[in-house]
Structure formats: structure tokens, C-alpha cells
Design a protein around this motif. Structure first.
Motif, PDB file in Angstrom:
ATOM      1  N   THR A  63     -20.466  21.457 -15.509  1.00 27.65           N
ATOM      2  CA  THR A  63     -19.382  22.009 -14.689  1.00 27.65           C
ATOM      3  C   THR A  63     -18.082  21.848 -15.478  1.00 27.65           C
ATOM      4  O   THR A  63     -18.101  21.413 -16.636  1.00 27.65           O
ATOM      5  N   GLY A  64     -16.963  22.130 -14.827  1.00 21.67           N
ATOM      6  CA  GLY A  64     -15.679  21.991 -15.502  1.00 21.67           C
ATOM      7  C   GLY A  64     -15.476  20.583 -16.051  1.00 21.67           C
ATOM      8  O   GLY A  64     -14.936  20.395 -17.145  1.00 21.67           O
ATOM      9  N   THR A  65     -15.939  19.591 -15.298  1.00 23.35           N
ATOM     10  CA  THR A  65     -15.792  18.198 -15.746  1.00 23.35           C
ATOM     11  C   THR A  65     -16.519  17.983 -17.072  1.00 23.35           C
ATOM     12  O   THR A  65     -16.013  17.305 -17.972  1.00 23.35           O
ATOM     13  N   TRP A  68     -14.349  19.353 -19.747  1.00 22.89           N
ATOM     14  CA  TRP A  68     -13.284  18.398 -20.115  1.00 22.89           C
ATOM     15  C   TRP A  68     -13.816  17.406 -21.149  1.00 22.89           C
ATOM     16  O   TRP A  68     -13.186  17.124 -22.151  1.00 22.89           O
ATOM     17  N   PHE A  90      -6.434  17.126 -10.244  1.00 22.72           N
ATOM     18  CA  PHE A  90      -7.277  17.497 -11.387  1.00 22.72           C
ATOM     19  C   PHE A  90      -6.661  17.054 -12.705  1.00 22.72           C
ATOM     20  O   PHE A  90      -7.381  16.619 -13.608  1.00 22.72           O
ATOM     21  N   VAL A 139      -3.063  21.038 -17.521  1.00 26.51           N
ATOM     22  CA  VAL A 139      -3.870  21.820 -16.582  1.00 26.51           C
ATOM     23  C   VAL A 139      -3.101  23.112 -16.286  1.00 26.51           C
ATOM     24  O   VAL A 139      -1.986  23.080 -15.761  1.00 26.51           O
ATOM     25  N   ASN A 141      -3.781  25.628 -14.247  1.00 28.12           N
ATOM     26  CA  ASN A 141      -3.618  25.916 -12.817  1.00 28.12           C
ATOM     27  C   ASN A 141      -4.111  24.700 -12.034  1.00 28.12           C
ATOM     28  O   ASN A 141      -5.311  24.462 -11.945  1.00 28.12           O
ATOM     29  N   THR A 143      -5.293  23.064  -9.192  1.00 25.17           N
ATOM     30  CA  THR A 143      -5.895  23.581  -7.956  1.00 25.17           C
ATOM     31  C   THR A 143      -5.504  22.754  -6.739  1.00 25.17           C
ATOM     32  O   THR A 143      -5.517  23.247  -5.614  1.00 25.17           O
ATOM     33  N   ASP A 170      -6.896  22.941 -19.508  1.00 22.84           N
ATOM     34  CA  ASP A 170      -7.869  23.158 -18.435  1.00 22.84           C
ATOM     35  C   ASP A 170      -7.452  24.429 -17.706  1.00 22.84           C
ATOM     36  O   ASP A 170      -6.382  24.495 -17.111  1.00 22.84           O
ATOM     37  N   VAL A 172      -9.708  25.823 -15.485  1.00 18.79           N
ATOM     38  CA  VAL A 172     -10.892  25.922 -14.629  1.00 18.79           C
ATOM     39  C   VAL A 172     -10.634  26.874 -13.459  1.00 18.79           C
ATOM     40  O   VAL A 172     -11.476  27.709 -13.123  1.00 18.79           O
ATOM     41  N   SER A 173      -9.445  26.770 -12.850  1.00 16.25           N
ATOM     42  CA  SER A 173      -9.176  27.677 -11.723  1.00 16.25           C
ATOM     43  C   SER A 173      -8.211  28.792 -12.121  1.00 16.25           C
ATOM     44  O   SER A 173      -7.560  29.387 -11.273  1.00 16.25           O
ATOM     45  N   GLN A 195     -17.589  28.563 -11.449  1.00 17.42           N
ATOM     46  CA  GLN A 195     -17.584  28.818 -10.007  1.00 17.42           C
ATOM     47  C   GLN A 195     -16.249  29.295  -9.436  1.00 17.42           C
ATOM     48  O   GLN A 195     -16.044  29.227  -8.236  1.00 17.42           O
ATOM     49  N   LYS A 196     -15.360  29.775 -10.299  1.00 15.49           N
ATOM     50  CA  LYS A 196     -14.045  30.195  -9.764  1.00 15.49           C
ATOM     51  C   LYS A 196     -13.798  31.645 -10.147  1.00 15.49           C
ATOM     52  O   LYS A 196     -14.408  32.531  -9.575  1.00 15.49           O
TER      53      LYS A 196
HETATM   54  N1  PLP Z   1     -10.074  21.309 -13.234  1.00 25.60           N
HETATM   55  C1  PLP Z   1      -9.635  22.003 -12.191  1.00 25.60           C
HETATM   56  C2  PLP Z   1      -8.272  22.614 -12.261  1.00 25.60           C
HETATM   57  C3  PLP Z   1     -10.417  22.143 -11.049  1.00 25.60           C
HETATM   58  O1  PLP Z   1      -9.967  22.843 -10.012  1.00 25.60           O
HETATM   59  C4  PLP Z   1     -11.699  21.550 -11.024  1.00 25.60           C
HETATM   60  C5  PLP Z   1     -12.554  21.664  -9.841  1.00 25.60           C
HETATM   61  O2  PLP Z   1     -12.200  22.199  -8.836  1.00 25.60           O
HETATM   62  C6  PLP Z   1     -12.107  20.821 -12.132  1.00 25.60           C
HETATM   63  C7  PLP Z   1     -11.291  20.742 -13.230  1.00 25.60           C
HETATM   64  C8  PLP Z   1     -13.424  20.140 -12.153  1.00 25.60           C
HETATM   65  O3  PLP Z   1     -14.410  21.104 -12.234  1.00 25.60           O
HETATM   66  P1  PLP Z   1     -15.894  20.840 -11.693  1.00 25.60           P
HETATM   67  O4  PLP Z   1     -15.798  20.503 -10.263  1.00 25.60           O
HETATM   68  O5  PLP Z   1     -16.556  22.171 -11.969  1.00 25.60           O
HETATM   69  O6  PLP Z   1     -16.465  19.754 -12.516  1.00 25.60           O
END
Ligand code: PLP
Length: 456
Positions: A63-65, A68, A90, A139, A141, A143, A170, A172-173, A195-196
């Protein structure tokens, strides 16, 4: 509850039916001679979304984590100094991850509701005469607060300080919904999740690395096995993966990238801006505030909406979910209970968003937030506002309908009482709400296109 769930959390977002169908595949041999067509096509299509020529995308079953972590462990060693801005949950979690990898993170604390401050970044880098800071983490955006940072301005700050630090971003969003210019902004490691904006289920952590970042791999001492770019580079060169790939996710990604390119990335960004602007107009009409402190920080993918003092955002969210089948995003960490979030990203159009705005307003009224004195949200979206105004017919309340109290707004809507309540908030007479509230809310709702003002 009958009907579809209205998913308006800022990820996971709605997965288009086309993508779901594309993912509905039989498993296959990921070492066949035909298989490489799929990943090789994905790598080149992903580069278009990151807007990079020389950057190299990596697709991890994560996932996004995970993204990272991959960005950090492939380029850094324990003890390396990093500069990071913390202005939401985040950005906080990414800092935490870097610290747990043994990095020494210099944190710029920024008020939640603001974004990365280029001046302070410049100041910190200019003071770092020996170039001990190895990377700047931002980051794009946030979230949690609905804040978008100006990554291009951060790059300018790094360049102005003549500092060699890598830029870790990052998105991710952001990616796939907001403009992202990896090469133009000199981003060295860009991280996203599936997933975004990419309109897939969670399950892919995607990182795009610049050549400069890849050049730091050899010296990077952080432990890595699963997330090692080296193994990926070797296998990906031929269109394979160092381990079993998540096949349906890859087919889904191919379809979602096709959808993005069919609409055109710039049109995708414009649509997100339009829908976000509609949401912001609704928030204004409700008499509420965004967590984002100023327009320069407004996010086009998520709006974090502060509830008035004395109310709990979690009640709005729970009511929306239980009564109206509407999923809104919760306030996280420091802003828990103080806000709720509407995710307006991904596979979304005006009428879907109008449903979420109406549902949020109904839930707010149910929990007693009465200051929804502006235009009803369905009039707030700029596009919807173009529709000709219709005369609203008063409905006689049925004898079965409860007369007052705390029943769901859906039961009360349209009753003279609801009308009076709504009008009261705006200082209007019942029956005069649609027209008057919009004007009062300063929404300047345009008249229907092509209709001339005749002075009548
Ligand atoms: N970074 C941002 C800006 C996020 O919004 C999120 C999750 O919502 C993450 C990182 C972490 O991503 P994940 O939940 O897919 O590991």
C-alpha cells in the motif's frame, strides 16, 4: 439498507465497473513468455501519470505505506539526516516510519490546515552548510486536513539553497487526480497507492524514482529485502517481478490508466477542481469552515470540514453511515471529532457528489447542526447551478409523518417545519429558500446558459 453505499471517504474510492471487470481474470503463469507485455506497458503508462521521462516506476504488492518505506530504505542509511514538514496525520506517520528506520528527522512543525512552507525549508537547508540533510520529505496532499502543498515551490526552495538533498514526495491522495510533475518539480522519489486517484482497491504501493535517487542505492545501508529496488530492476527489465505479482491488480491498473488517458489527464484535473469547488461552495453555504486555512492550501481531492464547537464530527459520520448509507471520512489524531471529510476524488461526477453533499447536510441536521443556512447543496455545484430554477411545490405532511423532534432529516425534508427551520437559519421566509439562500450565500448562481436577461 437498500441502494448502493455512497463511498465518500478519501480512499479507497469507487472502483469503476470497467476496472472491476478487468480484474475479473483467471490466474495465469507470471513467468510465461507473454506475461511481460502487461508490466512493460504499465511502466510506460505510469510514467505519463507521474509526468517523467527518465524516472523509473516500481509496482509493489503493498500500500502507500509500503511505498513510503521503499522510498526510504532504498536510498538512505540509519543515522541519515532528513528534513520533513508535519502538518497532518499522514505527514506524521511518514516521519514516524523514517525515524523507526533509524533516520534522524528534523521536523518542521506546521499548523494543521497549512501546507509545506517553502521559506522555512529554504532557511533550514541554507543553514545546513555541510549538506548533512540528505532528503526533504513532503506530503503533496495531506489527506487528514485537506491540504495541498506546492511541490514546485519546495523544489525552488531547495535549489535556491543550492542544496543537494533528494526530494521525497508522498502523492498518495494526489496522483491521478491532481497535477503531478515529477520531472518539472525535480521530485526524486514519488510515492502513491492504488486506492485513490488510480481508482483501484488498495493493494499496490507505487514508487517512481529519479535517476539521481537510483544513484544513491549503492550507498544506502537501510535493510531491505521485499522492497529492494535492485531485485525489482533486474526482474522488471524483462517484464517480470522478483515475486508473484498481484495479477488482478495489474490488470485493473492497466484499465484504470486507460480510463485516465481516455478522459485526458488535464481534463481529469479540471474535473477534480470543479467538483472540489462545488464542495467548497456547499461548505460556505452551510456556514462552516474548512480545516485548510487559506485557498492556497485547498485540496481538490478531499475537503476536511470543521464542525461547530460543541458538536462531534464522528456523530455526523455515524449518522450519515447508519441512516443514509453514506461513508464520510473521519477526523484523525489531533483533529479527531473536530471535522468530517468528504473525499471527492477518483471515479466521480456531479450527481454522485450532489448525493454526498445532500447526505452530509441531512446528517448534520440530524445531529443538531442547524447552521446550514445557505443554499441547499444541490444548488451549490457550479455545473448544477446552471440548471434552470424550478418552482418548489409545497407538500402536505402525511398524517403518518412525525411532526417534530429528532427523526431523520429524510422524514422531515419538505415539511413546512423543515422549510421553516431552513429558512430560519438564513433569515428567510419559508418557500423562498432556494432562490434567496443562494443569493444570500454569495454563491452568485449563474442563470441557465443562453438565457438573456430581459429585464422582466
Ligand atoms: N499518505 C497519504 C497522504 C494517505 O492519505 C495515506 C492513506 O490514506 C497514506 C499515505 C498511507 O497509505 P496506505 O493506507 O495505502 O498505506
Amino acid at each position: 439498507m437498500p441502494g448502493r453505499n455512497h463511498l465518500f471517504v478519501p480512499g479507497p474510492t469507487n472502483v469503476p465497473d470497467r476496472v472491476l471487470r478487468a480484474m475479473h481474470v483467471a490466474m495465469e503463469d507470471h513467468r510465461s513468455s507473454k506475461f511481460p507485455e502487461l508490466p512493460l506497458g504499465l511502466f510506460s503508462e505510469l510514467k505519463k501519470v507521474f509526468k517523467t521521462r527518465d524516472g523509473q516506476p516500481f509496482i509493489f504488492p503493498a500500500t502507500g505505506t509500503g511505498g513510503w518505506e521503499a522510498a526510504i530504505v532504498n536510498t538512505r542509511s540509519p543515522g541519515d539526516k532528513m528534513l520533513a514538514c508535519r502538518f497532518g496525520q499522514f505527514s506524521h506517520l511518514w516521519i514516524d516510519l523514517a525515524q523507526r528506520q533509524g533516520l534522524d528527522v528534523q521536523v518542521l512543525e506546521v499548523e494543521w490546515g497549512e501546507g509545506a512552507p517553502p521559506e522555512r525549508i529554504h532557511e533550514a537547508l541554507a543553514a545546513d552548510k555541510n549538506h548533512e540533510i540528505k532528503g526533504v520529505m513532503v506530503v503533496h496532499n495531506e489527506t487528514a486536513t485537506g491540504v495541498t502543498s506546492d511541490v514546485g515551490a519546495v523544489r525552488k526552495a531547495i535549489d535556491a539553497a543550492k542544496h543537494p538533498a533528494l526530494l521525497y514526495v508522498d502523492s498518495v491522495s494526489g496522483l491521478g487526480s491532481l497535477d503531478f510533475r515529477m520531472d518539472e518539480w525535480g521530485v526524486d522519489l514519488a510515492v502513491t497507492g492504488s486506492q485513490k486517484g488510480l481508482m483501484l482497491p488498495a493493494g499496490l504501493g507505487i514508487v517512481c524514482a529519479s535517476q539521481k535517487a537510483l544513484g544513491q542505492r549503492a550507498a544506502a545501508k537501510c535493510h531491505r529485502v521485499f522492497f529492494d529496488f535492485g531485485d525489482m530492476i533486474t526482474a522488471n527489465a524483462g517484464g517480470y517481478f522478483p515475486y508473484t505479482p498481484a495479477l488482478p491488480m495489474l490488470y485493473g491498473l492497466r484499465e484504470s490508466l486507460t480510463i485516465l488517458h481516455e478522459e485526458g489527464l488535464e481534463n481529469v484535473f479540471a474535473r477534480h477542481h470543479r467538483l472540489a469547488e462545488g464542495t467548497r461552495r456547499a461548505v460556505k453555504a452551510w456556514g462552516l469552515e474548512l480545516c485548510a486555512k487559506a485557498p492556497q492550501w485547498y485540496s481538490d481531492t478531499v475537503s476536511a470540514i470543521m464542525v461547530p464547537p460543541g458538536f462531534n464530527g464522528a456523530d455526523v459520520i455515524d449518522t450519515a453511515y447508519r441512516r443514509y448509507n453514506l461513508a464520510l471520512g473521519a477526523g484523525l489524531a489531533r483533529v479527531a471529532g473536530k471535522l468530517f471529510r468528504i473525499g471527492h476524488l477518483g471515479d466521480l461526477n456531479e450527481l454522485m457528489l450532489a448525493g454526498a453533499l445532500v447526505g452530509a447536510e441531512m446528517a448534520m441536521r440530524d445531529v443538531g447542526i442547524q447552521n446550514t443556512g445557505g443554499a441547499p447543496p444541490h444548488r451549490c455545484h457550479p455545473r448544477v447551478a446552471l440548471l434552470p430554477r424550478t418552482r418548489r411545490r409545497r407538500r402536505r405532511p402525511s398524517r403518518l409523518e412525525p411532526k417534530s423532534g429528532h427523526e431523520p432529516y429524510s422524514l422531515r425534508a419538505g415539511s413546512p417545519q423543515a422549510s421553516a427551520e431552513r429558512a430560519g437559519g438564513a433569515g428567510l421566509q419559508p418557500g423562498n429558500v432556494l432562490q434567496g439562500a443562494g443569493e444570500r450565500g454569495g454563491l452568485c448562481l449563474p442563470r441557465s446558459r443562453g438565457r438573456r436577461r430581459t429585464g422582466r
